[in-house]
Design a protein around this motif. Sequence first.
Motif, mmCIF file in Angstrom:
data_model
loop_
_atom_site.group_PDB
_atom_site.id
_atom_site.type_symbol
_atom_site.label_atom_id
_atom_site.label_comp_id
_atom_site.label_asym_id
_atom_site.label_seq_id
_atom_site.Cartn_x
_atom_site.Cartn_y
_atom_site.Cartn_z
ATOM 1 N N LEU A 88 8.183 32.813 12.605
ATOM 2 C CA LEU A 88 7.615 33.039 13.478
ATOM 3 C C LEU A 88 6.151 32.910 13.648
ATOM 4 O O LEU A 88 5.071 32.409 14.477
ATOM 5 C CB LEU A 88 7.282 34.862 13.836
ATOM 6 N N GLN A 89 5.355 32.730 12.685
ATOM 7 C CA GLN A 89 4.346 31.788 12.726
ATOM 8 C C GLN A 89 3.918 30.574 13.654
ATOM 9 O O GLN A 89 3.490 30.053 13.807
ATOM 10 C CB GLN A 89 3.610 32.029 11.220
ATOM 11 N N ILE A 90 5.192 30.143 12.976
ATOM 12 C CA ILE A 90 5.342 28.135 13.490
ATOM 13 C C ILE A 90 4.677 28.142 15.403
ATOM 14 O O ILE A 90 4.512 27.824 15.727
ATOM 15 C CB ILE A 90 5.845 28.017 12.998
ATOM 16 N N ALA A 91 6.162 29.920 16.504
ATOM 17 C CA ALA A 91 5.927 30.020 17.227
ATOM 18 C C ALA A 91 4.661 30.660 17.649
ATOM 19 O O ALA A 91 4.383 29.892 19.118
ATOM 20 C CB ALA A 91 7.090 30.890 17.805
ATOM 21 N N PHE A 92 4.093 31.119 17.442
ATOM 22 C CA PHE A 92 2.733 31.819 17.670
ATOM 23 C C PHE A 92 1.541 30.310 17.798
ATOM 24 O O PHE A 92 0.889 30.308 18.007
ATOM 25 C CB PHE A 92 2.552 32.526 16.338
ATOM 26 N N ALA A 93 2.257 29.200 16.834
ATOM 27 C CA ALA A 93 1.059 27.779 17.134
ATOM 28 C C ALA A 93 1.350 27.446 18.802
ATOM 29 O O ALA A 93 0.874 26.239 18.924
ATOM 30 C CB ALA A 93 1.047 27.205 15.714
ATOM 31 N N ALA A 94 1.876 27.801 19.008
ATOM 32 C CA ALA A 94 2.483 26.914 20.147
ATOM 33 C C ALA A 94 0.930 27.354 21.835
ATOM 34 O O ALA A 94 0.566 26.020 21.509
ATOM 35 C CB ALA A 94 3.819 27.391 20.489
ATOM 36 N N PRO A 95 0.542 28.280 21.467
ATOM 37 C CA PRO A 95 -0.338 28.810 22.615
ATOM 38 C C PRO A 95 -1.753 27.920 22.466
ATOM 39 O O PRO A 95 -2.570 27.448 23.098
ATOM 40 C CB PRO A 95 -0.544 29.888 22.589
ATOM 41 N N LEU A 96 -1.952 27.597 20.961
ATOM 42 C CA LEU A 96 -3.433 26.632 20.244
ATOM 43 C C LEU A 96 -2.688 25.538 20.713
ATOM 44 O O LEU A 96 -3.785 24.725 21.500
ATOM 45 C CB LEU A 96 -3.361 27.283 18.876
ATOM 46 N N VAL A 97 -2.129 24.732 20.489
ATOM 47 C CA VAL A 97 -1.561 23.348 21.264
ATOM 48 C C VAL A 97 -1.493 23.400 22.603
ATOM 49 O O VAL A 97 -2.170 22.488 22.716
ATOM 50 C CB VAL A 97 0.039 22.865 20.827
ATOM 51 N N ALA A 98 -1.422 24.021 23.382
ATOM 52 C CA ALA A 98 -1.182 24.541 24.429
ATOM 53 C C ALA A 98 -3.155 24.340 24.873
ATOM 54 O O ALA A 98 -3.105 23.868 26.074
ATOM 55 C CB ALA A 98 -0.402 25.636 25.664
ATOM 56 N N GLY A 99 -3.556 25.008 24.592
ATOM 57 C CA GLY A 99 -4.792 25.251 24.865
ATOM 58 C C GLY A 99 -5.643 24.278 24.361
ATOM 59 O O GLY A 99 -6.447 23.675 25.139
ATOM 60 N N GLU A 100 -5.195 23.941 23.126
ATOM 61 C CA GLU A 100 -5.792 22.248 22.990
ATOM 62 C C GLU A 100 -5.427 20.920 24.394
ATOM 63 O O GLU A 100 -6.328 20.727 24.811
ATOM 64 C CB GLU A 100 -5.793 21.887 21.787
ATOM 65 N N ILE A 101 -3.930 20.694 24.862
ATOM 66 C CA ILE A 101 -3.761 20.013 25.753
ATOM 67 C C ILE A 101 -4.884 20.473 27.223
ATOM 68 O O ILE A 101 -5.319 19.448 27.659
ATOM 69 C CB ILE A 101 -2.351 20.122 25.949
ATOM 70 N N ILE A 102 -4.709 21.318 27.088
ATOM 71 C CA ILE A 102 -5.470 22.032 28.935
ATOM 72 C C ILE A 102 -6.892 22.062 28.894
ATOM 73 O O ILE A 102 -7.554 21.629 29.325
ATOM 74 C CB ILE A 102 -4.838 23.710 29.073
ATOM 75 N N GLY A 103 -6.929 22.497 27.557
ATOM 76 C CA GLY A 103 -9.056 22.457 27.155
ATOM 77 C C GLY A 103 -9.606 20.823 27.300
ATOM 78 O O GLY A 103 -10.866 20.777 27.841
ATOM 79 N N GLY A 104 -8.933 20.665 26.267
ATOM 80 C CA GLY A 104 -9.034 18.320 26.276
ATOM 81 C C GLY A 104 -9.613 18.034 28.012
ATOM 82 O O GLY A 104 -9.636 17.587 27.998
ATOM 83 N N ALA A 105 -8.178 18.213 28.958
ATOM 84 C CA ALA A 105 -7.673 17.982 30.176
ATOM 85 C C ALA A 105 -9.123 18.713 31.368
ATOM 86 O O ALA A 105 -9.367 17.876 32.022
ATOM 87 C CB ALA A 105 -6.499 18.484 30.978
ATOM 88 N N MET A 106 -9.854 19.474 30.491
ATOM 89 C CA MET A 106 -10.224 20.164 31.510
ATOM 90 C C MET A 106 -12.098 19.847 31.379
ATOM 91 O O MET A 106 -12.790 19.998 31.979
ATOM 92 C CB MET A 106 -10.166 21.760 31.665
ATOM 93 N N GLY A 107 -11.660 19.742 30.108
ATOM 94 C CA GLY A 107 -13.423 19.187 29.843
ATOM 95 C C GLY A 107 -14.346 19.965 29.113
ATOM 96 O O GLY A 107 -15.531 20.110 28.349
ATOM 97 N N ILE A 108 -13.500 21.232 28.214
ATOM 98 C CA ILE A 108 -13.510 22.378 27.758
ATOM 99 C C ILE A 108 -13.502 22.651 25.955
ATOM 100 O O ILE A 108 -13.129 23.319 25.546
ATOM 101 C CB ILE A 108 -14.289 23.019 28.234
ATOM 102 N N GLY A 109 -13.271 21.284 25.494
ATOM 103 C CA GLY A 109 -12.044 21.305 24.607
ATOM 104 C C GLY A 109 -13.270 21.632 23.443
ATOM 105 O O GLY A 109 -13.583 22.028 22.088
ATOM 106 N N PHE A 110 -14.540 21.460 23.496
ATOM 107 C CA PHE A 110 -15.607 21.698 22.993
ATOM 108 C C PHE A 110 -15.422 23.736 22.835
ATOM 109 O O PHE A 110 -16.221 24.383 22.306
ATOM 110 C CB PHE A 110 -17.084 21.100 23.301
#
Length: 257
Positions: A88-110
């Motif tokens: 279950l914890q593996i699947a719950f890591a998916a939003p963090l991966v998505a947040g890295e992708i979206i945040g980096g594309a938006m320029g707010i990865g920091f």
Amino acid sequence: MFGFGLVIEPQLWTLLFVMIRVGAALIAAPVFGNVSVPLPVRVALSSAIAVLVLGTNTIQAPAEIFTLTTIMAVVAEALVGLALGFVLQIAFAAPLVAGEIIGGAMGIGFANMIDPNSGRSSPAIGQFLSIMLTLLFLSLDGHLVLVDMIVRSYRALPPGAAWLGAGQFRDIAFFGGYAFLAGLLLALPVGFLLLCLNLVMGMLSRSAPALNLFAIGLPASLAVGVVSIAIAFPAMGDYLQVIVREALAAAQSLVLA
């Protein structure tokens, strides 16, 4: 009084033996394993679920405590519980991966914040999606399904025969790729729009070299990112429900098969 102690001691040892698998599952599972959940609450939940297990299953604890057989049985119980929660914890890591992708594309990865689940720093957007996934997990009775799987695990993997096979460990390890796949699909609608914006900004930089892209590109990325998240959020919410169902199904098929 001394005779009463002799009578209740085996029952307490059986209860503690059952709590090993239950406690390991709650420690590794999302929501229950959050660092914000106090230790007394986890112990109380483990004991309550262990009483439920003893009421629905016939559990025979090892007769002797300080023996190699008992140690191996305890290790096997802990592995089964950790495997249930870890899937279950593996699947719950998916939003963090998505947040890295979206945040980096938006320029707010920091832009990071403290994750209450792990106590570590994580992307702000990933944290927002993780909270939404947690709420959906609770609204879909995922916590009750987890408790039901823990109880049923004593029929599928009874104590004494609870060792996971090499194939199960391999399947659990391969399931780790689902976190990246689910995160990519979760970020796909917003990431595609931000990719189109980057292409447009690239063409503008070639046609107008004097244009200050830092003054225009970052506000444009933020605006398009916020608007695209608002537009795509219904579809992202539907896929978050899919992640919850896939995680519960994987925990049952990979561990209890």
